[in-house]
Write an enzyme that holds these catalytic residues in place. Structure first.
Site, PDB file in Angstrom:
ATOM      1  N   CYS A   1       0.799  -1.176   0.077  1.00 52.65           N
ATOM      2  CA  CYS A   1      -0.146   0.048   0.126  1.00 52.65           C
ATOM      3  C   CYS A   1       0.935   1.054   0.026  1.00 52.65           C
ATOM      4  O   CYS A   1       1.184   1.787   1.042  1.00 52.65           O
ATOM      5  CB  CYS A   1      -0.931  -0.034   1.111  1.00 52.65           C
ATOM      6  SG  CYS A   1      -1.837  -1.537   1.279  1.00 52.65           S
TER       7      CYS A   1
ATOM      8  N   ALA B   1       0.974   4.487  -1.492  1.00 50.34           N
ATOM      9  CA  ALA B   1       0.674   5.793  -1.853  1.00 50.34           C
ATOM     10  C   ALA B   1       0.802   6.758  -0.375  1.00 50.34           C
ATOM     11  O   ALA B   1       0.527   5.986   0.795  1.00 50.34           O
ATOM     12  CB  ALA B   1      -0.907   5.836  -2.271  1.00 50.34           C
TER      13      ALA B   1
ATOM     14  N   LYS C   1       7.327   6.318   1.684  1.00 52.29           N
ATOM     15  CA  LYS C   1       8.040   5.411   1.962  1.00 52.29           C
ATOM     16  C   LYS C   1       8.866   4.517   0.964  1.00 52.29           C
ATOM     17  O   LYS C   1       9.953   3.978   1.127  1.00 52.29           O
ATOM     18  CB  LYS C   1       7.057   4.244   2.638  1.00 52.29           C
ATOM     19  CG  LYS C   1       6.458   4.714   4.033  1.00 52.29           C
ATOM     20  CD  LYS C   1       5.482   3.606   4.785  1.00 52.29           C
ATOM     21  CE  LYS C   1       4.871   4.258   5.998  1.00 52.29           C
ATOM     22  NZ  LYS C   1       3.924   5.367   5.444  1.00 52.29           N
TER      23      LYS C   1
ATOM     24  N   ASP D   1      -0.805  -0.016  -5.201  1.00 51.73           N
ATOM     25  CA  ASP D   1      -1.966   0.466  -4.361  1.00 51.73           C
ATOM     26  C   ASP D   1      -3.260   0.074  -5.091  1.00 51.73           C
ATOM     27  O   ASP D   1      -3.372   0.093  -6.430  1.00 51.73           O
ATOM     28  CB  ASP D   1      -1.706   2.013  -4.510  1.00 51.73           C
ATOM     29  CG  ASP D   1      -2.479   2.604  -3.200  1.00 51.73           C
ATOM     30  OD1 ASP D   1      -1.983   2.804  -1.936  1.00 51.73           O
ATOM     31  OD2 ASP D   1      -3.624   2.842  -3.418  1.00 51.73           O
TER      32      ASP D   1
ATOM     33  N   ASP E   1      -5.443  -5.254  -6.288  1.00 50.48           N
ATOM     34  CA  ASP E   1      -5.725  -5.540  -4.799  1.00 50.48           C
ATOM     35  C   ASP E   1      -4.782  -6.373  -4.080  1.00 50.48           C
ATOM     36  O   ASP E   1      -4.371  -7.215  -4.623  1.00 50.48           O
ATOM     37  CB  ASP E   1      -7.119  -6.280  -4.825  1.00 50.48           C
ATOM     38  CG  ASP E   1      -7.745  -6.228  -3.593  1.00 50.48           C
ATOM     39  OD1 ASP E   1      -7.199  -5.864  -2.598  1.00 50.48           O
ATOM     40  OD2 ASP E   1      -8.834  -6.798  -3.522  1.00 50.48           O
TER      41      ASP E   1
ATOM     42  N   CYS F   1      -1.529   3.492  11.177  1.00 53.03           N
ATOM     43  CA  CYS F   1      -1.397   4.823  12.051  1.00 53.03           C
ATOM     44  C   CYS F   1      -2.681   4.969  13.062  1.00 53.03           C
ATOM     45  O   CYS F   1      -3.408   5.897  13.132  1.00 53.03           O
ATOM     46  CB  CYS F   1      -1.740   5.939  11.108  1.00 53.03           C
ATOM     47  SG  CYS F   1      -2.946   5.778  10.154  1.00 53.03           S
TER      48      CYS F   1
END
Length: 644
Positions: A380, A382, A386, A404, A431, A505
Site C-alpha cells: 500500500c 500511496a 516510504k 496500491d 488489490d 497509524c
C-alpha cells in the site's frame, strides 16, 4: 545659492561658557587685601549661577555646621565612621587662596574654612584651568538643569490623585454590575485553596443540564471552564478512589461522568472515548487528548540520491527557514520550526532534494532495513514517501514494486518518484489481497495497512466522531486478509530477506496486536526485534484477551510521548513457505490466493481426486446454457426409478 556669510557683520553673542567662568579684577585683588577694604565691585558680565545650599549660609551658620560635623565625626568609635558622614560638595583653587563675593560684594568666610577642610585630607575634585569644578551638574546650563530636574521629578501628586479617583470609580462600577456575584467571588476563590472533596452532581442536575443543552444548544453552550475543573477533580478522585470517593457512590458513576465531560470538552464520540479509556490510564489519557489538539511539527526527509542533509539544511537556512536535525535516530530527517517561504514550493523541493514526510513514517522503513539488489514489495504505497525512502536506502538498485488499490492515489506516487529521481520502482494497481497470484517471491514486504486513523487525529479531527464499532471491525478484517497475503508473497528461502513489516497509524488494539496475533497463528512466522531504540512495547494482554508473549517486540508510538503521530510497528520473520495444515480447511480463499507458477518454493498439497471430480462437474454445468441445463436435468429425473 543663498546669502553669503559676512564675518564683519557677525553679531556678538556675549561671553562663552569658558569666558563666564573667569573672575573679575576685584575678585583677584581681594585675595591680597584684608576683608572689608576692597571697593564696590562692578556688576558681573553674566548672571551668576546659583550656588549650592551650603554656601548660601551666613558665615556664623557655616562655622556652627562645621563644628557640629567635627564633633559628631569624632564621637563615633567605629573605624569606618567617615563613611557615615555626608559628603559635601567642595571647590578648590589650584594656586593660592580663592575668595568669593556674596551678592552684596562682601567676601564670604565660609569659603576659606572649606578650603582648610579640603587641605586637611578631604578628597579633591578635578578642576579645570579656569578653577571651575568638572562635575556635570555645574557645567550644565540653566535650561539643561531644568530639563534634568523634570526627568528626575516623580509624577505629581495631582496625577496620582486623579488616577486613584479613576480606579475607585471603575471598582464601584464593577461592583454595581456584578451585584451579589462580587460577594460570592471570595467564597469561590477560597474553595480552590481548601482541599475539599470532589462531589458528583446529582441526577437531577445532570438531567437539567442535558435538557438545557437539548432545548437551547446555541444560546446556552456548556461552560468549558467548569467542565475542565470537574474533569481534573474527577481524575484526582479516581486515582485515590478508596480515600477520596464520596460515600454511596460507585466507581462506574465517576467514570460515566468523566466520559461525558471529556466528550463535551474534547468533542469525541462516546464510543471512541470508551475505547481510549480502556487503552490509556486516566492521567495519560488526558495528555493524549491534549496532544491531539496540537499539530505535530513539520518534518522533511532528505533525498540522499540527490543531495546531503548538511547541504540541504544550509540551502534552506539561506532562504529563511528555521530548522534542526530531527533526532539522533534519523540521519536524513529535519524538523521545520518556521519559514518565510512555503516549504512545499522551494526550488529545492521542486528539484527533488527533500520530501515532506512525517517523522513516524520514517520508522517502518528503518525497521524493514532493505538491502541493495533485493526485490521488495510495498503493498500500500500511496503517496510514495516510504517507497522513495526504500529506493534511497537501496541506492536505486534492485527492484521495488509499488502497489496500491486506488488508481487516483497512484498519480501522486508517480509524480513523487519522478521528482525524487527513483529509477528502480515499478508501479502497479492491484488489490493487495490477490497479490500472491500476481507476483511473489519477494525478499521483503512492507504493509502500511489502511486503518481507522485514530493516531492522526491532529491531522483529521473528523475521526473523533465518525468512527464506530463497525468501522473498527471492518478495518481489522481487511488488515487480517492483507497481512496473510503479504506473508505469502515473501520467500522464506531468501538469503538476505524473508521479513515482513506491518504498520498502522492507529492506536486501537483490534487493528494492531489482534491482527499480529492472528498472523502468528495462521502462518509460519515469528516476531523479531524492530531495531528501533525507542517506543513503547505492545500489549500482551488487553482486558479479557491474551496475546502471544513475543508481542513485546512490537512498538507503539504516541503523540504525547514521542511528539509524532500515533503509530504501531511489528516485524515478522518467515521461516517456512508451507501453510499450516490446520488452516487449510478454514481458509480456502487464502489457499486459492497462494502463488502457484510464480513461486515454486511455495508447497501446496493437491486436493483429493473426488473433490476435483465434483468441482469439474460443477464447472461443466455452469458453462451449459440455461435451456440445455433444464433439458439435461429433466432427462436425469426420468431415468431415476420410481419408488413403490
Amino acid at each position: 545659492m543663498g546669502r553669503k556669510l559676512d564675518p564683519s557683520r557677525q553679531e556678538k553673542r556675549g561671553p562663552g561658557r569658558k569666558a563666564r567662568k573667569q573672575r573679575s579684577a576685584e575678585v583677584e585683588l581681594a585675595r591680597f587685601l584684608p576683608p572689608g577694604k576692597c571697593g564696590p565691585p562692578r556688576p558681573a558680565a553674566a548672571p551668576r549661577r546659583p550656588r549650592p545650599p551650603d554656601r548660601r549660609l551666613s558665615p556664623q551658620k557655616a562655622k556652627r555646621a562645621a563644628k557640629a560635623a567635627g564633633q559628631t565625626a569624632h564621637g563615633f568609635s567605629d573605624g569606618n565612621s567617615k563613611w557615615l558622614t555626608p559628603v559635601k560638595a567642595k571647590k578648590t583653587q589650584p594656586k593660592g587662596n580663592h575668595v568669593e563675593l556674596s551678592s552684596d560684594g562682601e567676601v564670604e568666610e565660609g569659603s576659606w574654612e572649606m578650603e582648610e577642610e579640603e587641605e586637611d585630607g578631604s578628597s579633591e575634585e578635578m578642576v579645570d584651568d579656569y578653577g571651575a569644578s568638572s562635575s556635570e551638574e555645574e557645567e550644565l546650563l540653566p535650561i539643561e538643569k531644568a530639563t534634568l530636574k523634570q526627568k528626575q521629578k516623580p509624577e505629581s501628586e495631582d496625577d496620582s490623585e486623579e488616577e486613584d479617583e479613576e480606579e475607585e470609580e471603575a471598582e464601584e462600577a464593577n461592583k454595581q454590575k456584578m451585584g451579589q456575584k462580587d460577594e460570592e467571588g471570595p467564597d469561590l476563590q477560597l474553595n480552590l485553596d481548601i482541599d475539599e472533596q470532589f462531589k458528583l452532581p446529582t441526577s437531577e442536575e445532570i438531567e437539567k443540564e442535558n435538557i438545557l443543552f437539548i432545548l437551547f444548544p446555541p444560546s446556552e453552550p456548556p461552560d468549558l471552564h467548569i467542565i475542565h475543573q470537574r474533569i481534573q477533580g474527577n481524575v484526582e478522585v479516581l486515582q485515590d478512589f478508596g480515600v477520596k470517593r464520596e460515600e454511596g457512590r460507585s466507581r462506574q458513576e465517576y467514570l460515566a461522568l468523566l466520559r461525558r465531560d471529556m466528550a463535551a470538552y474534547y468533542s469525541y464520540s462516546d464510543f471512541l472515548l470508551t475505547k481510549l479509556m480502556d487503552i490509556f490510564p486516566l492521567p495519560e489519557l488526558i495528555n493524549f487528548l491534549e496532544a491531539n489538539e496540537v499539530p505535530r511539527p513539520v518534518t522533511i526527509r532528505t533525498n540522499t540520491l540527490k543531495t546531503r542533509r548538511r547541504d540541504l539544511a544550509q540551502a534552506l537556512i539561506n532562504r529563511g527557514v528555521n530548522l534542526d536535525p530531527l533526532g539522533k535516530w534519523s540521519k536524513t530527517g529535519l524538523v521545520i520550526y518556521d519559514s518565510t517561504v512555503p516549504i512545499g514550493a522551494t526550488p529545492e523541493y521542486l528539484a527533488g532534494h527533500y520530501m515532506l514526510q512525517g517523522a513516524s513514517s520514517l520508522l517502518p522503513v528503518m525497521a524493514l532495513a532493505p538491502q541493495e539488489n533485493e526485490r521488495i514489495l510495498d503493498m500500500c504505497c500511496a503517496p510514495g514517501g516510504k517507497t522513495s525512502y526504500i529506493a534511497q536506502v537501496m541506492k536505486n538498485t534492485g527492484m521495488i514494486l509499488a502497489n496500491d488499490s486506488s488508481a487516483e492515489r497512484l498519480r501522486s506516487v508517480v509524480g513523487n518518484l519522478h521528482r525524487l529521481g527513483v529509477t528502480n520502482a515499478v508501479v502497479s494497481n492491484c488489490d493487495g489481497r490477490q497479490f500472491p497470484k500476481v507476483l511473489g517471491g519477494f525478499d521483503r514486504v512492507l504493509l502500511d495497512a489502511p486503518c481507522s486513523g485514530t493516531g492522526v487525529i491532529s491531522k483529521d479531527p473528523a475521526v473523533k466522531t465518525n468512527k464506530d464499532e463497525k468501522d473498527i471491525l471492518r478495518c481489522s478484517h481487511l488488515q487480517k486478509e492483507l497481512i496473510l497475503s503479504a506473508i505469502d508473497s515473501v520467500n522464506a528461502a531468501s538469503e538476505t530477506g524473508g521479513y515482513i513489516v506491518y504498520c498502522t497509524c492507529s492506536v486501537m488494539v483490534e487493528e494492531n496486536e489482534w491482527v499480529v496475533d492472528y498472523a502468528l497463528k495462521k502462518r509460519n512466522v515469528r516476531l523479531v526485534a524492530t531495531g528501533l531504540d525507542f517506543g513503547k512495547e505492545g500489549f500482551t494482554r488487553f482486558r479479557d484477551r491474551r496475546f502471544h508473549p513475543s508481542l513485546k517486540a512490537t512498538r507503539r508510538f504516541y503523540p504525547h510521548t514521542h511528539n509524532m503521530d500515533g503509530f504501531f510497528i511489528a516485524k515478522f520473520k518467515k521461516f517456512s513457505n508451507a501453510i499450516p495444515q490446520a488452516q487449510k480447511d478454514e481458509e480456502p480463499a487464502v489457499e486459492a490466493a497462494a502463488p502457484s507458477a510464480v513461486l515454486d518454493t511455495v508447497t501446496t498439497e493437491p486436493l483429493p481426486k473426488k473433490k476435483k471430480l465434483d468441482e469439474s462437474k460443477a464447472d461443466k454445468e455452469q458453462k451449459l446454457p440455461q435451456p440445455a441445463l433444464k433439458k439435461k436435468r429433466s432427462l436425469q429425473a426420468q431415468r431415476r426409478p420410481l419408488k413403490a
